[in-house]
Enzyme design. Structure first.
Site, PDB file in Angstrom:
ATOM      1  N   ASN A   3       0.845  -1.191   0.000  1.00 10.74           N
ATOM      2  CA  ASN A   3       0.000   0.000   0.000  1.00 10.74           C
ATOM      3  C   ASN A   3       0.882   1.243   0.000  1.00 10.74           C
ATOM      4  OD1 ASN A   3      -2.380  -1.567   0.233  1.00 10.74           O
ATOM      5  ND2 ASN A   3      -2.093  -1.729   2.447  1.00 10.74           N
TER       6      ASN A   3
ATOM      7  N   GLY B 270      -4.521   3.035   1.837  1.00 10.78           N
ATOM      8  CA  GLY B 270      -4.672   2.547   3.206  1.00 10.78           C
ATOM      9  C   GLY B 270      -3.372   2.347   3.951  1.00 10.78           C
ATOM     10  N   GLN B 271      -2.267   2.940   3.455  1.00  9.00           N
ATOM     11  CA  GLN B 271      -1.005   2.790   4.195  1.00  9.00           C
ATOM     12  C   GLN B 271      -1.113   3.497   5.540  1.00  9.00           C
ATOM     13  OE1 GLN B 271       2.579   4.166   2.200  1.00  9.00           O
ATOM     14  NE2 GLN B 271       3.911   3.306   3.786  1.00  9.00           N
TER      15      GLN B 271
ATOM     16  N   HIS C 217       6.486  -1.821   3.339  1.00  6.68           N
ATOM     17  CA  HIS C 217       6.310  -3.216   3.723  1.00  6.68           C
ATOM     18  C   HIS C 217       5.473  -3.926   2.684  1.00  6.68           C
ATOM     19  CE1 HIS C 217       3.287  -0.652   5.637  1.00  6.68           C
ATOM     20  NE2 HIS C 217       2.423  -1.629   5.398  1.00  6.68           N
ATOM     21  N   LEU C 218       5.810  -5.173   2.519  1.00  3.85           N
ATOM     22  CA  LEU C 218       5.074  -6.047   1.598  1.00  3.85           C
ATOM     23  C   LEU C 218       4.194  -6.942   2.468  1.00  3.85           C
ATOM     24  CD1 LEU C 218       7.031  -7.999  -1.119  1.00  3.85           C
ATOM     25  CD2 LEU C 218       5.542  -9.175   0.468  1.00  3.85           C
ATOM     26  N   HIS C 219       2.894  -6.945   2.175  1.00  4.62           N
ATOM     27  CA  HIS C 219       1.977  -7.878   2.842  1.00  4.62           C
ATOM     28  C   HIS C 219       2.005  -9.193   2.065  1.00  4.62           C
ATOM     29  CE1 HIS C 219      -0.422  -4.856   5.280  1.00  4.62           C
ATOM     30  NE2 HIS C 219       0.042  -4.050   4.338  1.00  4.62           N
TER      31      HIS C 219
END
Ligand code: 5GP
Length: 114
Positions: free
Chosen positions: A87, A93-94, A100-102
């Protein structure tokens, strides 16, 4: 003491369930999981958003994906499939401004996303 939440996880000031680490990358379980497997893969280098990525960070971002690939295999979701999301800023929605990678797996995902 940094005010970047994820730097505090890297320095172990805040506990996290760490699932993978190397010299450049840390991965830990998301505190509010959106799937049976929900891991955040982060660079140890603080970069606020994808917009702040520089050409010299290209290899580092590749390492995030290689870590996600390994974790997906280790956690047994590689064959069934998984989703990787990053994001960037408010509309996406960050909420934590350390890229970061979800890595999400263990269930079916719809497309397009909401
Ligand atoms: P974003 O919304 O910025 O893409 O994702 C931030 C993620 O960090 C969210 O999924 C949120 O649940 C997770 N998160 C926020 N605070 C913490 C924390 O203290 N520990 C862990 N493990 N995850 C967190």
């Amino acid at each position: 003491m940094s005010d970047n939440l994820f730097l505090k996880i890297i320095s172990r000031e805040i506990p996290a369930e760490i699932v993978y680490e190397n010299d450049d990358v840390l991965a830990f379980t998301d505190v509010n999981p959106q799937a049976p497997l929900h891991v955040l893969v982060i660079p140890k280098k603080p970069i606020r958003t994808i917009n702040d990525m520089q050409p010299q960070d290209a290899e580092l971002f590749g390492k995030l994906f290689l870590a996600a690939q390994k974790i997906a295999a280790d956690q047994g979701v590689a064959e069934d499939g998984y989703r990787v999301v990053m994001n960037c800023n408010a509309a996406a929605g960050q909420t934590v401004f350390h890229v970061h990678l979800h890595l999400l797996g263990g269930r079916q995902f719809s497309w397009p996303p909401g």
